[in-house]
Design a protein around this motif. Structure first.
Motif, PDB file in Angstrom:
ATOM      1  N   MET A 272       1.011  -1.005  -0.134  1.00 25.01           N
ATOM      2  CA  MET A 272      -0.247  -0.207  -0.045  1.00 25.01           C
ATOM      3  C   MET A 272       0.368   1.965  -0.069  1.00 25.01           C
ATOM      4  SD  MET A 272      -2.729  -1.082   2.840  1.00 25.01           S
ATOM      5  CE  MET A 272      -3.599  -0.041   2.823  1.00 25.01           C
ATOM      6  N   GLY A 273       2.678   0.962   0.919  1.00 26.08           N
ATOM      7  CA  GLY A 273       2.921   2.881   0.934  1.00 26.08           C
ATOM      8  C   GLY A 273       3.939   2.695  -0.656  1.00 26.08           C
ATOM      9  N   VAL A 274       4.158   1.567  -1.578  1.00 25.01           N
ATOM     10  CA  VAL A 274       4.732   1.527  -2.554  1.00 25.01           C
ATOM     11  C   VAL A 274       3.789   2.181  -3.737  1.00 25.01           C
ATOM     12  CG1 VAL A 274       5.837   0.386  -4.138  1.00 25.01           C
ATOM     13  CG2 VAL A 274       6.711  -0.308  -1.522  1.00 25.01           C
ATOM     14  N   VAL A 275       2.623   1.936  -3.625  1.00 24.14           N
ATOM     15  CA  VAL A 275       1.577   2.025  -4.614  1.00 24.14           C
ATOM     16  C   VAL A 275       1.300   4.079  -4.123  1.00 24.14           C
ATOM     17  CG1 VAL A 275      -0.779   1.873  -4.876  1.00 24.14           C
ATOM     18  CG2 VAL A 275       1.289  -0.067  -5.323  1.00 24.14           C
ATOM     19  N   LEU A 276       1.025   3.730  -2.808  1.00 26.40           N
ATOM     20  CA  LEU A 276       0.766   5.168  -2.498  1.00 26.40           C
ATOM     21  C   LEU A 276       1.871   6.496  -3.395  1.00 26.40           C
ATOM     22  CD1 LEU A 276      -0.862   7.546  -1.465  1.00 26.40           C
ATOM     23  CD2 LEU A 276       0.199   6.974   1.231  1.00 26.40           C
ATOM     24  N   PHE A 277       2.767   6.013  -2.889  1.00 31.81           N
ATOM     25  CA  PHE A 277       4.218   7.063  -3.267  1.00 31.81           C
ATOM     26  C   PHE A 277       4.116   6.817  -4.630  1.00 31.81           C
ATOM     27  CE2 PHE A 277       4.524   6.549   1.501  1.00 31.81           C
ATOM     28  CZ  PHE A 277       4.203   8.017   1.916  1.00 31.81           C
ATOM     29  N   VAL A 278       4.114   5.766  -5.255  1.00 35.19           N
ATOM     30  CA  VAL A 278       4.383   5.977  -6.748  1.00 35.19           C
ATOM     31  C   VAL A 278       3.532   6.564  -7.220  1.00 35.19           C
ATOM     32  CG1 VAL A 278       4.189   4.346  -8.675  1.00 35.19           C
ATOM     33  CG2 VAL A 278       5.709   3.572  -6.590  1.00 35.19           C
ATOM     34  N   GLY A 279       2.359   6.314  -6.996  1.00 30.33           N
ATOM     35  CA  GLY A 279       1.114   7.295  -7.479  1.00 30.33           C
ATOM     36  C   GLY A 279       1.533   8.872  -7.170  1.00 30.33           C
ATOM     37  N   ILE A 280       1.734   9.167  -6.457  1.00 32.30           N
ATOM     38  CA  ILE A 280       2.116  10.758  -5.661  1.00 32.30           C
ATOM     39  C   ILE A 280       3.228  11.387  -6.386  1.00 32.30           C
ATOM     40  CG2 ILE A 280       2.932  12.339  -4.348  1.00 32.30           C
ATOM     41  CD1 ILE A 280       1.747  10.244  -1.803  1.00 32.30           C
ATOM     42  N   TYR A 281       4.565  10.541  -6.708  1.00 31.88           N
ATOM     43  CA  TYR A 281       5.435  10.542  -7.760  1.00 31.88           C
ATOM     44  C   TYR A 281       5.557  10.589  -8.757  1.00 31.88           C
ATOM     45  CZ  TYR A 281      10.562  10.560  -9.111  1.00 31.88           C
ATOM     46  OH  TYR A 281      11.668  10.658  -9.843  1.00 31.88           O
ATOM     47  N   CYS A 282       4.173   9.459  -9.217  1.00 31.44           N
ATOM     48  CA  CYS A 282       3.986   9.930 -11.011  1.00 31.44           C
ATOM     49  C   CYS A 282       3.128  10.958 -11.628  1.00 31.44           C
ATOM     50  CB  CYS A 282       3.365   8.334 -11.704  1.00 31.44           C
ATOM     51  SG  CYS A 282       4.221   7.157 -11.459  1.00 31.44           S
ATOM     52  N   ALA A 283       2.150  11.739 -10.019  1.00 34.58           N
ATOM     53  CA  ALA A 283       1.489  12.519 -10.688  1.00 34.58           C
ATOM     54  C   ALA A 283       2.407  14.012 -10.794  1.00 34.58           C
ATOM     55  CB  ALA A 283       0.585  12.761  -9.243  1.00 34.58           C
ATOM     56  N   THR A 284       3.181  14.527  -9.883  1.00 34.84           N
ATOM     57  CA  THR A 284       4.155  15.039  -9.832  1.00 34.84           C
ATOM     58  C   THR A 284       4.099  15.593 -11.139  1.00 34.84           C
ATOM     59  OG1 THR A 284       6.476  14.188  -9.597  1.00 34.84           O
ATOM     60  CG2 THR A 284       4.601  15.347  -7.492  1.00 34.84           C
TER      61      THR A 284
END
Length: 267
Positions: A7-19
C-alpha cells in the motif's frame, strides 16, 4: 512484503508519478529510447560480470523476498517447546513424524540429524556450516543487485550524452532537437530511478530477509541442541526468549503458557 508495504509503495509511486502532471507535458517523461539505453546497458554489464545462472538465481531470491510469509520467532519457539515436550515424554524418535510434517526446511534438517543419532557436536557443526553457506549465497545475490544499482546511473549519464550528441548533430533542424532533448533528460532520470527505487531496495529487502532467516536458523539450532539434552520445556522457552525483544517476550509468554497447558494435557 506485507499488505501495508505494498500500500505504501503504490501510494508514493502514485504521488511521484502525479507530480509529472504539473510539468504541463507529462508525455515528455516517457521515452523508450532513454529507457532502452539504461536497461540494455545495465543488463549487458551484469551479464559480463556474472554468469546467467547467478543472475537468474538472484532474481528468484528477489521474488521470494516479496512473496510468501516467514514464521515468526515466537512461532518457532512454540514449535520447539512442543517438540521438547514430545521428546521428553516419548523419546527422540517421536520427533521423526514432526520432521516429516514441518514446513521449515532448516528445522526439518535439524530434526533429521537429531533423530538419526548425530552427536550434539556433529549437529552443531553441520547446522553452522549450513548457515555459513546460506549467508554466503545470499551475500552474492545482494552483490548482484548492488552492482546493478551502481551501473544504472552511469548508463543514464551515457544516454544523456547520446541525446546531447544527437542534438548537436541536428542543431540546424528544430525537429531533431525536440526529439533529442527528451532522450538526454529522461535517460538520467531512468538511471536514477532504476538504481534507487528498484535495485537498491531489492538488495536491502533481500539483506533484511536474510538476517531474519539467519535469526530463525540460530533459534532452531539452539533449540534442537537443547532438546538433544532432554531439557525441561519451560527452561527451553526461557533460554530461547533471548532471541526476542521485551515486547515479543510478553506476547510469547502468554502464547507459550496456553500452548503448554494444552500440550501437557495431551501427553
Amino acid at each position: 512484503m506485507t499488505t501495508y508495504n505494498w500500500m505504501g509503495v503504490v501510494l508514493f509511486v502514485g504521488i511521484y508519478c502525479a507530480t509529472f502532471l504539473f510539468t504541463g507535458s507529462p508525455e515528455l517523461m516517457i521515452n523508450g529510447i532513454g529507457l532502452s539505453i539504461v536497461l540494455s546497458g545495465t543488463l549487458g554489464a551484469l551479464l559480463l560480470s556474472y554468469p546467467l545462472a547467478d543472475l537468474m538465481r538472484a532474481c528468484m531470491v528477489a521474488r521470494n523476498t516479496y512473496v510468501g510469509r516467514m514464521l515468526t520467532p515466537e512461532k518457532i519457539i512454540m514449535i520447539l517447546k512442543e517438540l521438547a515436550i514430545q521428546s521428553r515424554s516419548k523419546g527422540v524418535l517421536a520427533l521423526e513424524n514432526y520432521s516429516e510434517q514441518t514446513t521449515v526446511g532448516f528445522l526439518r534438517r535439524a530434526l533429521h540429524l537429531l533423530v538419526d543419532g548425530f552427536s550434539e557436536q556433529e549437529i552443531e557443526e553441520i547446522l553452522h556450516n549450513e548457515m555459513a553457506y546460506f549467508k554466503q549465497r545470499r551475500v552474492q545475490n545482494e552483490r548482484i543487485f548492488r552492482h546493478g544499482a551502481r551501473l544504472a546511473p552511469a548508463f543514464g549519464v551515457a544516454g544523456s550524452v547520446i541525446g546531447l550528441m544527437a542534438m548537436i548533430s541536428g542543431i540546424q533542424n528544430p525537429d531533431s532537437i525536440v526529439h533529442s532533448i527528451p532522450v538526454a533528460l529522461t535517460s538520467t532520470l531512468y538511471g536514477i530511478l532504476l538504481s534507487n527505487f528498484v535495485l537498491t531496495p531489492v538488495a536491502e529487502g533481500s539483506h533484511a530477509k536474510t538476517e531474519r532467516e539467519l535469526l530463525l536458523q540460530r533459534l532452531v539450532t539452539d533449540g534442537v541442541l537443547t532438546i538433544s539434552r532432554e531439557p525441561n520445556p519451560s527452561r527451553l522457552a526461557i533460554k530461547l526468549e533471548s532471541f526476542l525483544t521485551p515486547a515479543e517476550r510478553n506476547n510469547e509468554n502468554r502464547a507459550l503458557a496456553g500452548l503448554g497447558l494444552s500440550l501437557e494435557k495431551n501427553v
